[in-house]
Scaffold this motif. Structure first.
Motif, short mmCIF file in Angstrom:
data_model
loop_
_atom_site.label_atom_id
_atom_site.label_comp_id
_atom_site.label_asym_id
_atom_site.label_seq_id
_atom_site.Cartn_x
_atom_site.Cartn_y
_atom_site.Cartn_z
N ALA A 50 -14.26 -22.07 20.43
CA ALA A 50 -14.54 -21.37 19.19
C ALA A 50 -14.14 -19.91 19.29
O ALA A 50 -14.08 -19.35 20.39
N ILE A 51 -13.90 -19.30 18.14
CA ILE A 51 -13.49 -17.91 18.09
C ILE A 51 -14.01 -17.29 16.80
O ILE A 51 -14.06 -17.94 15.76
N ASN A 52 -14.43 -16.02 16.89
CA ASN A 52 -14.92 -15.36 15.69
C ASN A 52 -13.76 -14.78 14.89
O ASN A 52 -12.60 -14.86 15.29
N TRP A 53 -14.07 -14.17 13.76
CA TRP A 53 -13.02 -13.75 12.83
C TRP A 53 -12.10 -12.68 13.41
O TRP A 53 -10.89 -12.66 13.10
N SER A 54 -12.64 -11.80 14.24
CA SER A 54 -11.85 -10.71 14.79
C SER A 54 -11.22 -11.06 16.14
O SER A 54 -10.50 -10.23 16.71
N ALA A 55 -11.49 -12.25 16.64
CA ALA A 55 -11.01 -12.71 17.94
C ALA A 55 -11.62 -11.92 19.09
O ALA A 55 -11.13 -11.97 20.21
N GLY A 56 -12.71 -11.22 18.81
CA GLY A 56 -13.38 -10.46 19.84
C GLY A 56 -14.32 -11.30 20.69
O GLY A 56 -14.73 -10.86 21.76
N GLY A 66 -11.28 -22.33 31.54
CA GLY A 66 -10.32 -22.00 32.58
C GLY A 66 -8.98 -22.67 32.38
O GLY A 66 -8.00 -22.28 33.03
N ARG A 67 -8.91 -23.66 31.51
CA ARG A 67 -7.66 -24.37 31.26
C ARG A 67 -7.14 -24.14 29.84
O ARG A 67 -5.93 -24.09 29.63
N PHE A 68 -8.05 -24.03 28.89
CA PHE A 68 -7.68 -23.85 27.49
C PHE A 68 -7.92 -22.42 27.06
O PHE A 68 -8.85 -21.76 27.53
N THR A 69 -7.12 -21.94 26.13
CA THR A 69 -7.28 -20.61 25.57
C THR A 69 -7.17 -20.68 24.05
O THR A 69 -6.18 -21.15 23.51
N ILE A 70 -8.21 -20.20 23.37
CA ILE A 70 -8.20 -20.16 21.92
C ILE A 70 -7.82 -18.76 21.47
O ILE A 70 -8.20 -17.76 22.08
N SER A 71 -7.04 -18.68 20.42
CA SER A 71 -6.62 -17.40 19.88
C SER A 71 -6.35 -17.55 18.39
O SER A 71 -6.32 -18.67 17.86
N ARG A 72 -6.18 -16.43 17.72
CA ARG A 72 -5.87 -16.49 16.29
C ARG A 72 -5.02 -15.29 15.89
O ARG A 72 -5.10 -14.22 16.49
N ASP A 73 -4.23 -15.49 14.87
CA ASP A 73 -3.41 -14.45 14.29
C ASP A 73 -3.74 -14.43 12.81
O ASP A 73 -3.21 -15.23 12.04
N ASN A 74 -4.62 -13.53 12.43
CA ASN A 74 -5.09 -13.50 11.05
C ASN A 74 -3.98 -13.14 10.06
O ASN A 74 -4.00 -13.59 8.92
N ALA A 75 -3.03 -12.31 10.50
CA ALA A 75 -1.92 -11.96 9.63
C ALA A 75 -1.07 -13.18 9.32
O ALA A 75 -0.44 -13.26 8.26
N LYS A 76 -1.04 -14.12 10.25
CA LYS A 76 -0.28 -15.35 10.09
C LYS A 76 -1.14 -16.50 9.59
O LYS A 76 -0.64 -17.60 9.36
N ASN A 77 -2.44 -16.24 9.44
CA ASN A 77 -3.39 -17.26 8.99
C ASN A 77 -3.33 -18.50 9.88
O ASN A 77 -3.35 -19.64 9.40
N THR A 78 -3.28 -18.27 11.18
CA THR A 78 -3.12 -19.36 12.12
C THR A 78 -4.02 -19.18 13.34
O THR A 78 -4.17 -18.08 13.86
N MET A 79 -4.60 -20.28 13.78
CA MET A 79 -5.37 -20.32 15.01
C MET A 79 -4.64 -21.21 16.00
O MET A 79 -3.98 -22.18 15.61
N TYR A 80 -4.78 -20.90 17.28
CA TYR A 80 -4.08 -21.64 18.32
C TYR A 80 -5.02 -22.13 19.40
O TYR A 80 -6.09 -21.56 19.63
N LEU A 81 -4.61 -23.17 20.07
CA LEU A 81 -5.30 -23.64 21.26
C LEU A 81 -4.24 -23.95 22.30
O LEU A 81 -3.53 -24.95 22.20
N LYS A 82 -4.13 -23.07 23.29
CA LYS A 82 -3.21 -23.29 24.38
C LYS A 82 -3.92 -24.10 25.45
O LYS A 82 -4.95 -23.70 25.96
N MET A 83 -3.35 -25.25 25.78
CA MET A 83 -3.95 -26.16 26.73
C MET A 83 -3.07 -26.26 27.96
O MET A 83 -1.92 -26.69 27.88
N ASN A 84 -3.61 -25.86 29.09
CA ASN A 84 -2.91 -25.93 30.37
C ASN A 84 -3.60 -26.93 31.28
O ASN A 84 -4.75 -27.30 31.08
N SER A 85 -2.88 -27.35 32.31
CA SER A 85 -3.42 -28.27 33.30
C SER A 85 -4.10 -29.47 32.65
O SER A 85 -5.22 -29.84 32.98
N LEU A 86 -3.41 -30.06 31.71
CA LEU A 86 -3.98 -31.17 30.95
C LEU A 86 -4.28 -32.37 31.83
O LEU A 86 -3.54 -32.68 32.77
N LYS A 87 -5.37 -33.03 31.50
CA LYS A 87 -5.83 -34.21 32.22
C LYS A 87 -5.86 -35.40 31.28
O LYS A 87 -5.98 -35.23 30.06
#
Length: 124
Positions: A50-56, A66-87
């Motif tokens: 989960a992530i809040n509106w400001s990504a703070g 430790g494997r996944f990273t959530i982020s967002r780009d409000n200017a692009k109206n997009t949220m991301y989930l980078k998944m590493n070391s997938l199982k």
């Protein structure tokens, strides 16, 4: 409610990486706390990140920390989930969710808007 569309799912080998995207409509996007959930075959839907509106502020389920990273780009109206070391156990339909509130949330019931989901399959 906000309209959400997930993309970026696919088939990957164990140990590989994948990045999911969630495109949100509406000019109030930055006012929405957002999150990712997933549902594996035969399993209940579970919280991922989960992530809040400001990504703070971000929060992760122990299973992906430790494997996944959530982020967002409000200017692009997009949220991301980078998944590493997938199982293989990461195999599931991943859902984007949003709530019309600023604070971060992790409970399924806190989110009022949901995307249709994108399939992630991790082979062993």
């Amino acid at each position: 409610q906000v309209q959400l569309v997930e993309s970026g799912g696919g088939l990957v080998q164990a140990g590989g990486s994948l990045r999911l995207s969630c495109a949100a409509s509406g000019r109030t996007f930055k006012s929405y706390a957002m999150g990712w959930f997933r549902q594996a075959p035969g399993k209940e839907r579970e919280f991922v990140a989960a992530i809040n509106w400001s990504a703070g502020s971000t929060y992760y389920a122990d299973s992906v920390k430790g494997r996944f990273t959530i982020s967002r780009d409000n200017a692009k109206n997009t949220m991301y989930l980078k998944m590493n070391s997938l199982k293989p156990e990461d195999t599931a339909v991943y859902y984007c969710a949003a709530r019309n509130s600023f604070p971060l949330a992790t409970r399924e019931s806190d989110f009022g808007s949901w995307g249709q989901g994108t399939q992630v399959t991790v082979s062993s």
